[in-house]
Design a protein around this motif. Structure first.
Motif: not given
Ligand code: CO8
Length: 260
Positions: A228-257
């Protein structure tokens, strides 16, 4: 619907539910449970509400249990019906996809303790007294306490609390893991709000799926819970927020979810 036995106020992302029958220490009668169901549905359906804070009116009680004047009239059929009805209402806290914090501001007894046990977490004022005193009335926990208390604190301590009916202090509740934190009475709500605000700064769908994994996973064999965890993890990977969260970390800025 207007509320007579509770207060429900959505404000700044938090849904505040306050049991409001201070003359009977906020005891849960049928009408109160029906209003709670209504408030939980309103909170679930309101995208602006991200976290619930649940407390009792006055400075004496969170909820001193089911209303004993109603319990006294039960027969075997209505006893089971009443138990199932309350269990169903309280179960919403675990399934509604939004976290809840019980702000235990005084007595949390019987059904009051059971309701707090279904919340995602519990914070207690130093003055709180917590217990399952049903056996003193010739009954037993009926709003989930026999199941959730042992899952939270272990069977030995659950047996002790439920079979002796004795109340424990906030400090003891903290020691056994029944509550997450203990505060001064005047800092109870602000402490809960600080936790709520931390959660509200996180990606809404990641919060929701994490809750799903914890709540539903607890009822499964570990292997199924991991899947179940792995499946929900996969769902997270489908979200815009996942892209924003990881990008914000790499760009050293706060994420805008955005919750998408
Ligand atoms: N139900 C109804 N009235 C209550 C309740 C209650 N649970 N608790 C307190 N009250 C009332 C009192 O009767 C009193 O009313 P009044 O002023 O008219 O006399 C008022 O609230 C204030 O209470 P006290 O004067 O007793 O206040 P104290 O400070 O002296 O004592 C206590 C506080 C220790 C909390 C005491 O009130 C007490 O022991 N209350 C009962 C606690 C209890 O036994 N709770 C468990 C109830 S059973 C339950 O919750 C089962 C849940 C599962 C049900 C499943 C469905 C079938």
């Amino acid at each position: 619907m207007g509320y007579e036995n509770i207060l429900y106020e959505p404000r700044d992302g938090i849904g505040y539910i306050t049991f409001n029958r201070p003359k009977v220490l906020n005891a849960l009668n049928h009408a109160t449970l029906t209003e709670l169901q209504q408030a939980l549905e309103a909170a679930r359906d309101d995208a602006a509400v991200r976290v619930l804070i649940v407390t009792g009116a006055g400075d004496k009680a969170f909820v001193a249990g089911a209303d004993i004047s109603e319990l006294a009239r039960m027969n075997p059929v209505t006893g089971q019906e009443t138990s199932l009805y309350g269990q169903g209402v309280i179960r919403n806290f675990e399934t509604m996809g939004k976290p809840s914090i019980a702000a235990i501001n005084g007595f949390a007894l019987g059904g009051g303790c059971e309701l707090a046990l279904a919340c995602s977490m519990r914070v207690a004022s130093k003055t709180a007294r917590i217990g399952q005193p049903e056996v003193k009335l010739g009954i037993m926990p009926g709003y989930g306490g026999s199941q959730r208390l042992s899952r939270l604190v272990g069977k030995g301590l659950a047996h002790e609390m439920i079979l002796t009916g004795e109340m424990i202090s906030a400090e003891e509740a903290l020691r056994i893991g029944l509550v997450n934190r203990v505060t001064e009475p005047g800092e109870l709500i602000s402490t809960c709000e600080a936790i709520a605000k931390k959660i509200m700064a996180m990606a809404p769908l990641a919060v929701r799926y994490s809750m799903e994994a914890i709540e539903r996973g607890a009822e499964m064999p570990q292997e199924a819970g991991l899947y179940l965890e792995a499946t929900l993890f996969g769902l997270c990977a489908a979200t815009d927020d996942m892209r924003e969260g990881t990008r914000a970390f790499l760009e050293k800025r706060p994420a805008l979810f955005k919750g998408k």
